[in-house]
Design an enzyme around this catalytic site. Structure first.
Site, PDB file in Angstrom:
ATOM      1  N   ASP A 137     104.128  10.973  38.788  1.00 26.04           N
ATOM      2  CA  ASP A 137     104.182  12.305  39.193  1.00 26.04           C
ATOM      3  C   ASP A 137     104.386  13.381  38.077  1.00 26.04           C
ATOM      4  O   ASP A 137     105.349  14.353  38.305  1.00 26.04           O
ATOM      5  CB  ASP A 137     105.151  12.538  40.549  1.00 26.04           C
ATOM      6  CG  ASP A 137     104.762  11.296  41.481  1.00 26.04           C
ATOM      7  OD1 ASP A 137     103.793  10.725  41.757  1.00 26.04           O
ATOM      8  OD2 ASP A 137     106.020  11.294  42.071  1.00 26.04           O
ATOM      9  N   GLU A 153      97.664  14.387  49.586  1.00 25.13           N
ATOM     10  CA  GLU A 153      98.946  14.658  48.868  1.00 25.13           C
ATOM     11  C   GLU A 153      98.609  15.261  47.377  1.00 25.13           C
ATOM     12  O   GLU A 153      97.442  15.329  47.079  1.00 25.13           O
ATOM     13  CB  GLU A 153      99.992  13.588  48.922  1.00 25.13           C
ATOM     14  CG  GLU A 153      99.423  12.427  48.020  1.00 25.13           C
ATOM     15  CD  GLU A 153     100.446  11.075  48.107  1.00 25.13           C
ATOM     16  OE1 GLU A 153     100.903  11.044  49.192  1.00 25.13           O
ATOM     17  OE2 GLU A 153     100.301  10.344  47.400  1.00 25.13           O
TER      18      GLU A 153
END
Length: 296
Positions: A14, A185
């Site tokens: 991420d 997402e």
């Protein structure tokens, strides 16, 4: 100058890449399937994208006594001569659980980041969006937007000047849903030559189905144009996604920071940080070619 992939040894995910105080910074999730090992955020800094220094545990977690399970997916923005970090906590499954999106602030991009509030910034499901995977985007006019959301729903809200809450839009709403078919997402936004390029991840983060997709618009809120698969499995790697982007200079050179997997490695937490070129063709972004190293 050659940048190698993966950038750093170890499992991280991420990535959010920024340029602060004369250095490149990448803020990351500690990638473990045991969430109890994922109780702080790490960062890496580099003057040249080649040599990286680790900054471990940049958040003062004692300021967040309600966090017990995990933190992940950091995003950061510079404002008010300070640095504001938002991250997800506790993987809440409904509005009765404690956690959501947290906000912390520091005087340095290295931290330590201290809690800005005595509670989560967003602690409930709004428009059915799980409060995870935040992304802060500063527009040319100085407005700062927060994009976030999981479980197939994405919201956007405008941060207030103090960065401790939100400014309602003209119609009185605080959170607008970004209507994107297929969204799962990990939203990301960049602006280039007046066009907004919205990106997100689809598939399952635990395996090779993960991928990143993009579309463009003249608005930061409405995206109805054609979409491009930006990152997807290639012979070199599986499951690339949850990325961020940075412009290197005024010559329109862009990089994309993302995580990916080794083909055949089925351990969900085994994700690696990588950088590759983000190339525009007119007003669209070409699919990213993943490499084991690139020339800058």
């Amino acid at each position: 100058m050659t940048v190698k992939n993966p950038l750093i040894e170890g499992w991280y995910a991420d990535p959010e890449i920024r340029f602060y105080a004369g250095q490149y910074w990448i803020y990351v999730t500690r990638s473990f399937t045991d969430y109890k090992q994922q109780l702080n955020i790490d960062a890496f800094s580099s003057p040249d994208l080649v040599h990286w220094e680790k900054h471990a545990g940049i958040v003062e977690m004692a300021d967040f006594p309600w966090i017990w399970r995990a933190v992940w997916a950091p995003t950061i923005v510079a404002a008010n001569n300070r640095y504001y970090l938002i991250f997800a906590s506790n993987d809440i499954q409904d509005n009765d659980q404690v956690g959501g999106l947290e906000i912390a602030v520091a005087d340095s991009p290295a931290g330590p980041f201290r809690a800005l509030l005595k509670k989560p910034l967003i602690d409930r499901f709004i428009n059915d969006a799980q409060p995870i995977d935040a992304h802060l985007f500063a527009d040319d006019d100085g407005k700062i937007y927060l994009y976030y959301g999981g479980w197939g729903h994405c919201n956007v809200a405008q941060m207030n000047p103090d960065m401790d809450g939100f400014i309602p839009f003209e119609d009185g709403t605080v959170f607008r849903e970004i209507d994107i078919p297929g969204y799962v997402e990990a939203p990301c936004m960049i602006k280039r030559r007046g066009r907004y390029h919205f990106m997100w991840s689809e598939g399952n983060w635990t395996n090779g189905s993960y991928r990143a997709v993009t579309t463009a618009s003249d608005s930061p809120f409405v995206f109805a144009g054609p979409r491009t698969t930006l990152l997807t499995a290639q012979p070199i790697a599986d499951g690339p996604g949850h990325h961020s982007c940075i412009a290197l200079n005024d010559e329109d050179q862009w990089l994309i920071a993302y995580h990916r997997r080794i083909p055949g490695d089925n351990e969900a937490g085994h994700r690696m940080l990588c950088l590759d070129k983000l190339i525009f063709s007119g007003e669209t972004i070409e699919p990213v070619v993943m490499t084991d190293g690139l020339r800058i």
